[in-house]
Design a protein around this motif. Structure first.
Motif, short mmCIF file in Angstrom:
data_model
loop_
_atom_site.label_atom_id
_atom_site.label_comp_id
_atom_site.label_asym_id
_atom_site.label_seq_id
_atom_site.Cartn_x
_atom_site.Cartn_y
_atom_site.Cartn_z
N ALA A 28 0.85 -1.19 0.00
CA ALA A 28 0.00 0.00 0.00
C ALA A 28 0.89 1.23 0.00
O ALA A 28 1.94 1.25 0.63
CB ALA A 28 -0.90 -0.01 1.24
N VAL A 29 0.46 2.27 -0.69
CA VAL A 29 1.19 3.53 -0.75
C VAL A 29 0.41 4.58 0.03
O VAL A 29 -0.78 4.78 -0.21
CB VAL A 29 1.42 3.98 -2.21
CG1 VAL A 29 2.13 5.32 -2.26
CG2 VAL A 29 2.21 2.92 -2.97
N PHE A 37 -3.59 5.43 -0.76
CA PHE A 37 -4.22 6.02 -1.95
C PHE A 37 -3.78 5.29 -3.21
O PHE A 37 -4.10 5.71 -4.32
CB PHE A 37 -3.92 7.51 -2.06
CG PHE A 37 -2.46 7.86 -2.16
CD1 PHE A 37 -1.81 7.86 -3.38
CD2 PHE A 37 -1.75 8.19 -1.02
CE1 PHE A 37 -0.47 8.18 -3.47
CE2 PHE A 37 -0.41 8.52 -1.10
CZ PHE A 37 0.24 8.51 -2.33
N GLY A 38 -3.06 4.19 -3.02
CA GLY A 38 -2.63 3.39 -4.16
C GLY A 38 -1.86 2.18 -3.69
O GLY A 38 -1.66 1.98 -2.49
N GLY A 39 -1.45 1.39 -4.66
CA GLY A 39 -0.67 0.21 -4.31
C GLY A 39 0.00 -0.40 -5.52
O GLY A 39 -0.35 -0.11 -6.66
N VAL A 40 0.99 -1.23 -5.23
CA VAL A 40 1.72 -1.97 -6.27
C VAL A 40 1.74 -3.45 -5.87
O VAL A 40 1.74 -3.78 -4.69
CB VAL A 40 3.15 -1.44 -6.47
CG1 VAL A 40 3.12 -0.06 -7.10
CG2 VAL A 40 3.93 -1.42 -5.19
N THR A 41 1.73 -4.31 -6.87
CA THR A 41 1.65 -5.75 -6.65
C THR A 41 2.64 -6.47 -7.55
O THR A 41 2.80 -6.11 -8.71
CB THR A 41 0.23 -6.25 -6.99
OG1 THR A 41 -0.73 -5.53 -6.22
CG2 THR A 41 0.09 -7.73 -6.71
N TRP A 54 -0.12 -1.95 -10.73
CA TRP A 54 -0.25 -0.80 -9.85
C TRP A 54 -1.64 -0.22 -10.03
O TRP A 54 -2.25 -0.35 -11.09
CB TRP A 54 0.82 0.26 -10.15
CG TRP A 54 0.96 0.58 -11.60
CD1 TRP A 54 0.28 1.52 -12.31
CD2 TRP A 54 1.81 -0.08 -12.54
NE1 TRP A 54 0.65 1.50 -13.63
CE2 TRP A 54 1.61 0.53 -13.80
CE3 TRP A 54 2.74 -1.12 -12.45
CZ2 TRP A 54 2.28 0.13 -14.94
CZ3 TRP A 54 3.41 -1.51 -13.60
CH2 TRP A 54 3.18 -0.88 -14.81
N ALA A 55 -2.14 0.40 -8.98
CA ALA A 55 -3.44 1.08 -9.01
C ALA A 55 -3.36 2.25 -8.05
O ALA A 55 -2.92 2.09 -6.90
CB ALA A 55 -4.55 0.12 -8.61
#
Length: 140
Positions: A28-29, A37-41, A54-55
């Protein structure tokens, strides 16, 4: 990501991604300890490949957060996981996400036509991007 993104959504997300997994990592970012407010996987696949994504909330687009977070996870995947290739699937209409992939050094490998359902009940294409270890190494 749910919209609106509630505190409960954030707590459930953090609880879910905090569990150690042998199959990959989700991060999680946040900013200054605030809500995500976002994230990477990164999902580890067979034969040294990782599926990458990413989203981010639309309000945060264009600020460099996705590129920074995805760059760190890309490097971790190649260094710590000894990956040979990263792949990402993107909505061709999402220009911001496409720019992130390009900044990461990823290249378009093809279009999957009608790959997933869209919001209107039809089918949507996906672009497949890839980055090989041999392309990443000179950039690090």
């Amino acid at each position: 990501m749910p919209h609106p993104y509630s505190r409960r959504d954030a707590e459930e997300f953090v609880a879910r991604v905090s569990v150690a997994r042998d199959t990959g990592i989700e991060l999680a970012v946040t900013r200054d300890g605030g809500p995500p407010f976002g994230g990477v996987t990164l999902r580890l696949q067979s034969h040294g490949r990782g599926d990458f994504g990413w989203a981010f909330a639309r309000a945060e687009w264009g600020r460099g957060y996705a590129t920074e977070a995805a760059s760190a996870l890309r490097d971790w995947g190649f260094e710590a996981c000894a990956l040979e290739k990263l792949a990402a699937r993107l909505d061709p209409r999402n220009v911001a996400s496409r720019r992130v992939a390009e900044k990461l050094g990823m290249r378009i490998e093809g279009t999957l036509r009608g790959e997933r359902p869209d919001r209107d009940g039809g089918r949507a294409d996906e672009l497949v991007f890839g980055l090989l270890r041999s392309e990443w190494e000179p950039r690090r």
